[in-house]
Design an enzyme around this catalytic site. Structure first.
Site, PDB file in Angstrom:
ATOM      1  N   TYR A 123      11.742  -6.781  -0.410  1.00 40.56           N
ATOM      2  CA  TYR A 123      10.790  -6.142   0.513  1.00 40.56           C
ATOM      3  C   TYR A 123       9.822  -7.184   1.077  1.00 40.56           C
ATOM      4  O   TYR A 123       9.597  -7.260   2.288  1.00 40.56           O
ATOM      5  CB  TYR A 123      10.020  -5.031  -0.212  1.00 40.56           C
ATOM      6  CG  TYR A 123       8.765  -4.629   0.499  1.00 40.56           C
ATOM      7  CD1 TYR A 123       8.815  -3.845   1.653  1.00 40.56           C
ATOM      8  CD2 TYR A 123       7.511  -5.055   0.048  1.00 40.56           C
ATOM      9  CE1 TYR A 123       7.656  -3.518   2.325  1.00 40.56           C
ATOM     10  CE2 TYR A 123       6.353  -4.718   0.708  1.00 40.56           C
ATOM     11  CZ  TYR A 123       6.426  -3.955   1.850  1.00 40.56           C
ATOM     12  OH  TYR A 123       5.280  -3.643   2.522  1.00 40.56           O
ATOM     13  N   LYS A 128       9.076  -8.821   5.055  1.00 36.49           N
ATOM     14  CA  LYS A 128       7.786  -8.963   5.758  1.00 36.49           C
ATOM     15  C   LYS A 128       7.557 -10.416   6.165  1.00 36.49           C
ATOM     16  O   LYS A 128       7.124 -10.695   7.287  1.00 36.49           O
ATOM     17  CB  LYS A 128       6.649  -8.452   4.867  1.00 36.49           C
ATOM     18  CG  LYS A 128       6.674  -6.938   4.648  1.00 36.49           C
ATOM     19  CD  LYS A 128       6.502  -6.196   5.966  1.00 36.49           C
ATOM     20  CE  LYS A 128       6.743  -4.708   5.852  1.00 36.49           C
ATOM     21  NZ  LYS A 128       6.718  -3.994   7.143  1.00 36.49           N
ATOM     22  N   ASP A 170       4.919  -7.404 -11.178  1.00 37.50           N
ATOM     23  CA  ASP A 170       3.525  -7.108 -10.817  1.00 37.50           C
ATOM     24  C   ASP A 170       2.632  -8.328 -11.036  1.00 37.50           C
ATOM     25  O   ASP A 170       2.788  -9.047 -12.018  1.00 37.50           O
ATOM     26  CB  ASP A 170       2.973  -5.965 -11.683  1.00 37.50           C
ATOM     27  CG  ASP A 170       3.165  -4.603 -11.052  1.00 37.50           C
ATOM     28  OD1 ASP A 170       3.687  -4.536  -9.925  1.00 37.50           O
ATOM     29  OD2 ASP A 170       2.795  -3.606 -11.706  1.00 37.50           O
ATOM     30  N   SER A 201      13.602   9.281   9.029  1.00 29.11           N
ATOM     31  CA  SER A 201      14.376   8.850   7.860  1.00 29.11           C
ATOM     32  C   SER A 201      13.508   8.830   6.612  1.00 29.11           C
ATOM     33  O   SER A 201      14.016   8.875   5.495  1.00 29.11           O
ATOM     34  CB  SER A 201      15.010   7.477   8.093  1.00 29.11           C
ATOM     35  OG  SER A 201      14.020   6.511   8.330  1.00 29.11           O
ATOM     36  N   SER A 206       2.070  -7.542   5.119  1.00 31.01           N
ATOM     37  CA  SER A 206       1.577  -7.103   3.817  1.00 31.01           C
ATOM     38  C   SER A 206       1.014  -8.284   3.057  1.00 31.01           C
ATOM     39  O   SER A 206       1.494  -9.419   3.189  1.00 31.01           O
ATOM     40  CB  SER A 206       2.757  -6.509   3.037  1.00 31.01           C
ATOM     41  OG  SER A 206       2.431  -6.368   1.672  1.00 31.01           O
ATOM     42  N   ALA A 207       0.046  -8.012   2.211  1.00 35.24           N
ATOM     43  CA  ALA A 207      -0.499  -9.043   1.325  1.00 35.24           C
ATOM     44  C   ALA A 207       0.572  -9.595   0.407  1.00 35.24           C
ATOM     45  O   ALA A 207       0.388 -10.669  -0.176  1.00 35.24           O
ATOM     46  CB  ALA A 207      -1.639  -8.449   0.489  1.00 35.24           C
ATOM     47  N   THR A 208       1.685  -8.881   0.296  1.00 36.49           N
ATOM     48  CA  THR A 208       2.766  -9.356  -0.552  1.00 36.49           C
ATOM     49  C   THR A 208       3.305 -10.704  -0.072  1.00 36.49           C
ATOM     50  O   THR A 208       3.911 -11.438  -0.854  1.00 36.49           O
ATOM     51  CB  THR A 208       3.886  -8.292  -0.659  1.00 36.49           C
ATOM     52  OG1 THR A 208       4.728  -8.607  -1.748  1.00 36.49           O
ATOM     53  CG2 THR A 208       4.716  -8.202   0.593  1.00 36.49           C
ATOM     54  N   GLY A 253       5.165   8.416   9.919  1.00 40.67           N
ATOM     55  CA  GLY A 253       4.954   7.972   8.543  1.00 40.67           C
ATOM     56  C   GLY A 253       3.485   8.015   8.155  1.00 40.67           C
ATOM     57  O   GLY A 253       2.624   8.452   8.935  1.00 40.67           O
ATOM     58  N   TYR A 263      -1.679  -6.003   5.326  1.00 43.74           N
ATOM     59  CA  TYR A 263      -2.345  -4.885   4.650  1.00 43.74           C
ATOM     60  C   TYR A 263      -2.472  -5.161   3.160  1.00 43.74           C
ATOM     61  O   TYR A 263      -1.517  -5.608   2.527  1.00 43.74           O
ATOM     62  CB  TYR A 263      -1.549  -3.586   4.733  1.00 43.74           C
ATOM     63  CG  TYR A 263      -1.053  -3.109   6.051  1.00 43.74           C
ATOM     64  CD1 TYR A 263      -1.567  -3.556   7.266  1.00 43.74           C
ATOM     65  CD2 TYR A 263      -0.038  -2.141   6.089  1.00 43.74           C
ATOM     66  CE1 TYR A 263      -1.074  -3.072   8.462  1.00 43.74           C
ATOM     67  CE2 TYR A 263       0.453  -1.660   7.286  1.00 43.74           C
ATOM     68  CZ  TYR A 263      -0.065  -2.129   8.478  1.00 43.74           C
ATOM     69  OH  TYR A 263       0.432  -1.634   9.650  1.00 43.74           O
ATOM     70  N   LYS A 270       9.644   0.543   2.436  1.00 48.84           N
ATOM     71  CA  LYS A 270       8.633  -0.204   1.685  1.00 48.84           C
ATOM     72  C   LYS A 270       8.700  -0.075   0.173  1.00 48.84           C
ATOM     73  O   LYS A 270       7.732  -0.401  -0.517  1.00 48.84           O
ATOM     74  CB  LYS A 270       7.239   0.177   2.174  1.00 48.84           C
ATOM     75  CG  LYS A 270       6.940   1.670   2.101  1.00 48.84           C
ATOM     76  CD  LYS A 270       5.498   1.960   1.823  1.00 48.84           C
ATOM     77  CE  LYS A 270       5.390   2.759   0.555  1.00 48.84           C
ATOM     78  NZ  LYS A 270       4.027   3.006   0.122  1.00 48.84           N
TER      79      LYS A 270
HETATM   80  C1  UD1 Z   1       3.292  -2.470  -4.182  1.00 47.20           C
HETATM   81  C2  UD1 Z   1       4.275  -3.556  -3.905  1.00 47.20           C
HETATM   82  C3  UD1 Z   1       3.847  -4.278  -2.658  1.00 47.20           C
HETATM   83  C4  UD1 Z   1       3.746  -3.297  -1.503  1.00 47.20           C
HETATM   84  C5  UD1 Z   1       2.795  -2.179  -1.870  1.00 47.20           C
HETATM   85  C6  UD1 Z   1       2.751  -1.111  -0.798  1.00 47.20           C
HETATM   86  C7  UD1 Z   1       5.164  -4.200  -6.113  1.00 47.20           C
HETATM   87  C8  UD1 Z   1       5.273  -5.286  -7.129  1.00 47.20           C
HETATM   88  N1  UD1 Z   1       4.385  -4.449  -5.038  1.00 47.20           N
HETATM   89  O1  UD1 Z   1       2.036  -3.101  -4.387  1.00 47.20           O
HETATM   90  O2  UD1 Z   1       4.780  -5.295  -2.364  1.00 47.20           O
HETATM   91  O3  UD1 Z   1       3.285  -3.960  -0.345  1.00 47.20           O
HETATM   92  O4  UD1 Z   1       3.213  -1.591  -3.077  1.00 47.20           O
HETATM   93  O5  UD1 Z   1       3.866  -0.325  -0.804  1.00 47.20           O
HETATM   94  O6  UD1 Z   1       5.768  -3.156  -6.226  1.00 47.20           O
HETATM   95  N2  UD1 Z   1       0.406   1.128 -11.361  1.00 47.20           N
HETATM   96  C9  UD1 Z   1       0.376   1.810 -12.569  1.00 47.20           C
HETATM   97  N3  UD1 Z   1       1.133   2.956 -12.697  1.00 47.20           N
HETATM   98  C10 UD1 Z   1       1.882   3.458 -11.676  1.00 47.20           C
HETATM   99  C11 UD1 Z   1       1.905   2.769 -10.446  1.00 47.20           C
HETATM  100  C12 UD1 Z   1       1.163   1.596 -10.322  1.00 47.20           C
HETATM  101  O7  UD1 Z   1      -0.288   1.380 -13.504  1.00 47.20           O
HETATM  102  O8  UD1 Z   1       2.549   4.483 -11.866  1.00 47.20           O
HETATM  103  C13 UD1 Z   1      -0.428  -0.076 -11.194  1.00 47.20           C
HETATM  104  C14 UD1 Z   1       0.356  -1.343 -10.858  1.00 47.20           C
HETATM  105  O9  UD1 Z   1       0.761  -2.009 -12.027  1.00 47.20           O
HETATM  106  C15 UD1 Z   1      -0.699  -2.115 -10.055  1.00 47.20           C
HETATM  107  C16 UD1 Z   1      -1.504  -1.022  -9.348  1.00 47.20           C
HETATM  108  O10 UD1 Z   1      -1.290   0.163 -10.105  1.00 47.20           O
HETATM  109  O11 UD1 Z   1      -1.572  -2.824 -10.911  1.00 47.20           O
HETATM  110  C17 UD1 Z   1      -1.081  -0.777  -7.916  1.00 47.20           C
HETATM  111  O12 UD1 Z   1       0.313  -0.543  -7.877  1.00 47.20           O
HETATM  112  P1  UD1 Z   1       1.043  -0.055  -6.528  1.00 47.20           P
HETATM  113  O13 UD1 Z   1       0.317   1.089  -5.940  1.00 47.20           O
HETATM  114  O14 UD1 Z   1       2.487   0.134  -6.839  1.00 47.20           O
HETATM  115  O15 UD1 Z   1       0.833  -1.264  -5.519  1.00 47.20           O
HETATM  116  P2  UD1 Z   1       1.188  -2.819  -5.682  1.00 47.20           P
HETATM  117  O16 UD1 Z   1       2.010  -3.101  -6.875  1.00 47.20           O
HETATM  118  O17 UD1 Z   1      -0.076  -3.577  -5.525  1.00 47.20           O
END
Ligand code: UD1
Length: 344
Positions: free
Chosen positions: A149, A153, A295, A35, A125-127, A11, A177, A85
């Site tokens: 998810y 964790k 978010d 997978s 994860s920080a989640t 991965g 992370y 994830k």
């Molecule tokens: C997401 C997961 C988190 C997981 C992490 C790694 C959610 C709510 N959280 O984190 O649990 O550990 O991925 O897989 O899904 N954004 C945009 N446009 C996009 C995609 C993202 O604006 O097309 C923004 C999001 O609103 C956020 C930031 O970019 O503010 C980061 O998003 P993302 O990369 O999906 O990570 P997380 O939401 O922090």
């Protein structure tokens, strides 16, 4: 040198950690069932490390296959990456997530115990911190997952804490992370999500290479400096080196440890986009759309404990994260390509 078993080895984070461990002089045996990854990763690892990767195709829940791996290799510690994830998918398919993320963890620990291996690095994860009560998140922040998810964790962490309480000869590194991005500087390995990317950086990469028309920015009215979401993006090679430091700690200090792996720096969606434009040399179209459900506006790490306990800190900045992501995406516009599709 000690031999380290990686589950989920092909991965995104597994493959980069594999290289970092080899570079640090460890031996590695990788396990993956493909997978959610491509066998092509093994070819790239062979090329980058100038040695044949030691690999077994297996599901970590296949006890006989795991027994064969432990019987053949004298494993000193395990780094357990094998898990799903995608937050949205986890909500739609909770059983799939609990079975894979928790079943796989239990299967891995059970196999380890049968073979007397009791040092494990867990990809958390920080989640697990949920809604911020304060920022930056320290490791002492209250824990509260916000989706399936995240619960896998948090429950995964708890399972291992219970295991340690029952048998103190186990040692664990719980690594929380933040947002891993970027790619190996060679551009030969990187993140290759299947389907439409959920995460920001892979989506931006695909816009940059022309696979997607524009980026949807999820929310422009957050209480942040430019109104867009703020995260602690971390170069995947820094994260990989964090795992090397954690493995060393487990083997040398023989103690458990819980640490954040982040940079401590918050970056907004628009700041990341701008840095990526500098990397790829052209403007990237975007539209501000509604917030994405679930978010958080902003979060970032207090990264000081990892520095103190593991002697690790992130060294690569935002521009390098974008430069390396772009190098990977430009050279591999379709990721690992056909070989990934065959496995889908
Ligand atoms: C997401 C997961 C988190 C997981 C992490 C790694 C959610 C709510 N959280 O984190 O649990 O550990 O991925 O897989 O899904 N954004 C945009 N446009 C996009 C995609 C993202 O604006 O097309 C923004 C999001 O609103 C956020 C930031 O970019 O503010 C980061 O998003 P993302 O990369 O999906 O990570 P997380 O939401 O922090």
């Amino acid at each position: 040198m000690a031999k380290i078993l990686l589950t989920g080895a092909t991965g995104y984070i597994g493959s980069h950690t594999w290289l970092a461990l080899l570079a640090a002089g460890f031996d590695v045996v990788g396990v993956d069932d493909f997978s959610n990854s491509s066998p092509e990763v093994l070819n790239r690892l062979r090329e980058l490390s100038a040695q044949a990767p030691v690999f077994v195709r297996a599901d970590v829940n296949d006890a006989a296959a795991m027994d064969a791996v432990f019987a053949e290799h004298r494993v000193a510690a395990v780094v357990h990456f094998a898990a799903f994830k995608a937050v949205g998918e986890s909500t739609a398919e909770p059983l799939k997530y609990y079975a894979n993320n928790l079943g796989g963890l239990i299967g891995t620990c059970a196999a380890m115990r049968r073979h007397g291996v009791k040092a494990l690095v867990f990809s958390s994860s920080a989640t697990v911190y949920g809604e911020p009560q304060f920022l930056p998140y320290t490791e002492a922040h209250p824990l509260a997952a916000m989706n399936v998810y995240g619960r896998t964790k948090l429950m995964g962490e708890q399972i291992l804490r219970d295991l340690e309480a029952a048998d103190s000869s186990w040692n664990f590194a719980w690594l929380r992370y933040f947002n891993p991005v970027g790619a190996h500087e060679s551009g030969r390995i990187g993140e290759d999500p299947r389907g439409i990317p959920n995460n920001l950086m892979p989506y931006v990469q695909q816009v940059a290479v022309g696979r997607r028309e524009f980026l949807s920015v999820f929310g422009g009215d957050y209480d942040t400096p430019d109104g867009t979401g703020v995260r602690d993006y971390l170069h995947v090679m820094d994260l990989a080196e964090g795992h090397v430091a954690a493995v060393r700690y487990l083997l040398e200090a023989q103690r458990s440890v819980t640490v954040n792996l982040g940079t401590g720096v918050g970056v907004s969606v628009l700041e990341l986009l701008k840095a990526f434009e500098a990397a790829c040399g052209h403007a990237l179209p975007y539209r501000i759309v509604d917030r994405r459900a679930g978010d958080l506006p902003s979060y970032y790490a207090d990264a000081s404990l990892a520095r103190k306990l593991l002697g690790w800190q992130a060294r690569r900045g935002l521009q390098q994260m974008c430069d390396d992501s772009w190098r990977w995406q430009q050279a591999n516009p379709d990721g690992y390509g056909a070989s990934a599709e065959v496995q889908a």
